[in-house]
Motif scaffolding. Structure first.
Motif, short mmCIF file in Angstrom:
data_model
loop_
_atom_site.label_atom_id
_atom_site.label_comp_id
_atom_site.label_asym_id
_atom_site.label_seq_id
_atom_site.Cartn_x
_atom_site.Cartn_y
_atom_site.Cartn_z
N ALA A 15 22.29 -57.48 74.26
CA ALA A 15 22.86 -56.41 73.45
C ALA A 15 21.74 -55.49 72.97
CB ALA A 15 23.61 -56.99 72.25
N VAL A 16 21.99 -54.18 73.02
CA VAL A 16 20.98 -53.21 72.62
C VAL A 16 20.99 -53.10 71.10
CG1 VAL A 16 20.17 -50.83 72.88
CG2 VAL A 16 21.25 -52.00 74.81
N ARG B 21 15.14 -56.83 70.65
CA ARG B 21 13.86 -56.22 70.98
C ARG B 21 13.85 -55.41 72.27
NH1 ARG B 21 9.40 -60.59 70.79
NH2 ARG B 21 8.08 -58.98 69.93
N PRO B 22 14.83 -54.56 72.49
CA PRO B 22 14.75 -53.70 73.68
C PRO B 22 13.59 -52.72 73.61
CG PRO B 22 16.55 -53.00 72.26
CD PRO B 22 16.06 -54.31 71.72
N ASP B 23 13.17 -52.34 72.39
CA ASP B 23 12.04 -51.42 72.26
C ASP B 23 10.77 -52.01 72.86
OD1 ASP B 23 10.48 -52.44 69.36
OD2 ASP B 23 12.49 -53.16 69.85
N LEU B 24 10.59 -53.33 72.74
CA LEU B 24 9.42 -53.98 73.34
C LEU B 24 9.47 -53.84 74.86
CD1 LEU B 24 7.79 -57.29 72.35
CD2 LEU B 24 8.48 -57.00 74.71
N VAL B 25 10.66 -53.98 75.43
CA VAL B 25 10.79 -53.84 76.88
C VAL B 25 10.47 -52.41 77.31
CG1 VAL B 25 12.38 -54.04 78.84
CG2 VAL B 25 12.50 -55.69 76.97
N LEU C 210 19.01 -50.65 81.10
CA LEU C 210 19.49 -51.32 79.90
C LEU C 210 21.01 -51.36 80.00
CD1 LEU C 210 16.66 -49.90 79.10
CD2 LEU C 210 17.36 -50.37 76.77
N VAL C 211 21.55 -52.53 80.30
CA VAL C 211 22.98 -52.64 80.58
C VAL C 211 23.72 -53.51 79.57
CG1 VAL C 211 22.67 -52.19 83.04
CG2 VAL C 211 22.59 -54.55 82.20
N GLY C 212 23.06 -53.88 78.47
CA GLY C 212 23.75 -54.62 77.42
C GLY C 212 24.58 -53.69 76.57
N GLU C 213 25.59 -54.23 75.92
CA GLU C 213 26.43 -53.40 75.07
C GLU C 213 25.62 -52.88 73.88
OE1 GLU C 213 29.31 -55.33 72.52
OE2 GLU C 213 28.55 -57.29 73.11
N ALA D 185 23.19 -65.93 78.72
CA ALA D 185 22.97 -64.82 79.63
C ALA D 185 21.82 -65.12 80.58
CB ALA D 185 22.69 -63.53 78.85
N ALA D 186 20.79 -65.80 80.10
CA ALA D 186 19.66 -66.15 80.97
C ALA D 186 20.09 -67.16 82.03
CB ALA D 186 18.51 -66.71 80.13
#
Length: 263
Positions: A53-54, A59-63, A83-86, A140-141
Motif C-alpha cells: 500500500a502506498v 516506505r515507498p519514498d525509500l524505494v 508502484l501498484v499498491g493501493e 504479499a511477499a
C-alpha cells in the motif's frame, strides 16, 4: 520472535502461551499464473515493483530514492519503477511523484487499477521490493514469490529476519533497510543474477483441524447412571403438579425427583 514480543507485551508466561499458540498461513491462490519453481532471472529490462500500500509506513519514498540512485549508477538498466499498491492518500502519492528526480520521473508509473490477470503477469516478471519494517508475515511477499518474482526484502523487518523462511541468496535478496543499502542490493541483483528459488509455502491444515483435542476432565460413567432432578419449591404450589407430571413423562428411566419445600 514476533510471538515472543506479543507474549511479553501482554505479560503472559511462556508455559501458558506456547502450548496454546498456533501459527498458520492461509492458503494462497494464483488465479491466472501457475506456481513457479524458480524465480525469474534478473535483467536490465526487468521492472522494479513496489506492490505494498502506498502509505508512509510502507516506505515507498525509500524505494523511489533508491531506484533513482540505482538508475543513475547503472546506465545499462532501462526498466521502470512500478508502484501498484493501493493508495488512499492522494496528496502523499502526488508527493512521491514530485520527489522523483529527472532520471526516474519519466520511468516511474503509479497504477492501482490493475485487474488480477495483468497484476499477476507483472509480478511474475518483476523484481519486487518490500521495504517495510513492521510486517509480521507479509502475505504479499509470499504471493509474489510463488508467482516467480525476484524479491528484495528489508532484513531489519522481523517478518524477514533470521528466524523466518526468507534466506538471502536462496529465495530472496536482502538489504539493510537504508536507501543506500537498497541501491547496493539492486546492483547486486543485476550484476550477479543469482538463481533464486521460490519460497516453500507451508501446506498445513487449518488450525481447527490440526489441534490435538484435549482429554476430557470427566470420568466415564455407567451406561445408564441415576439422574437426580431437584425441584426447589416455595409458594408456587399451583405449578408443582404440572412440573412433576412433566418429569414423570421423561423417557429416561433412571431418574429420581427430589422436591425441596420452602426452597
Amino acid at each position: 520472535a514476533l510471538t515472543d514480543v506479543t507474549r511479553a507485551a501482554f505479560g503472559f508466561s511462556d508455559d501458558g502461551w506456547s502450548c496454546r499458540l498456533v501459527n498458520h498461513l492461509p492458503m494462497l491462490h494464483c488465479d491466472f499464473t501457475p506456481r513457479k519453481e524458480q524465480a525469474i532471472p534478473a535483467s536490465f529490462e526487468q521492472p522494479i515493483v513496489f506492490t505494498s500500500a502506498v502509505r508512509r509506513a510502507e516506505r515507498p519514498d525509500l524505494v523511489v530514492r533508491a531506484v533513482a540512485g540505482f538508475m543513475s549508477e547503472e546506465l545499462c538498466y532501462v526498466g521502470r519503477l512500478m508502484l501498484v499498491g493501493e493508495h488512499s492518500d492522494a496528496a502523499y502519492a502526488s508527493q512521491l511523484q514530485r520527489m522523483a528526480p529527472p532520471v526516474l520521473s519519466p520511468r516511474m508509473h503509479m497504477d492501482t487499477g490493475l485487474a488480477r490477470a495483468p497484476w499477476e503477469a507483472l509480478i511474475s516478471s518483476a523484481c519486487v521490493v518490500f521495504p517495510g519494517v513492521s510486517a509480521s508475515c507479509c502475505l504479499a511477499a509470499w504471493g509474489a514469490s510463488i508467482l516467480g518474482a525476484r524479491l528484495i526484502l528489508n532484513a531489519s523487518n522481523p517478518g524477514f529476519g533470521v528466524d523466518s523462511p526468507w534466506i538471502d541468496g536462496l529465495n530472496c535478496l536482502k538489504f539493510d533497510g537504508t536507501a543506500s543499502g537498497l541501491v547496493g542490493t539492486l546492483k547486486r541483483n543485476v550484476a550477479r543474477n543469482e538463481s533464486l528459488q521460490v519460497v516453500q509455502y507451508p501446506e498445513t491444515p487449518w488450525p481447527w483441524l490440526a489441534v490435538v483435542p484435549r482429554p476430557s476432565k470427566w470420568r466415564p460413567v455407567a451406561s445408564r447412571p441415576m439422574v437426580s432432578v431437584v425441584v426447589s419449591h416455595y409458594n408456587l404450589g399451583a405449578y408443582l403438579p404440572e412440573t412433576l407430571r412433566n418429569l414423570s413423562e421423561q423417557r429416561y428411566p433412571e431418574i429420581e425427583v427430589v422436591v425441596i419445600d420452602d426452597a
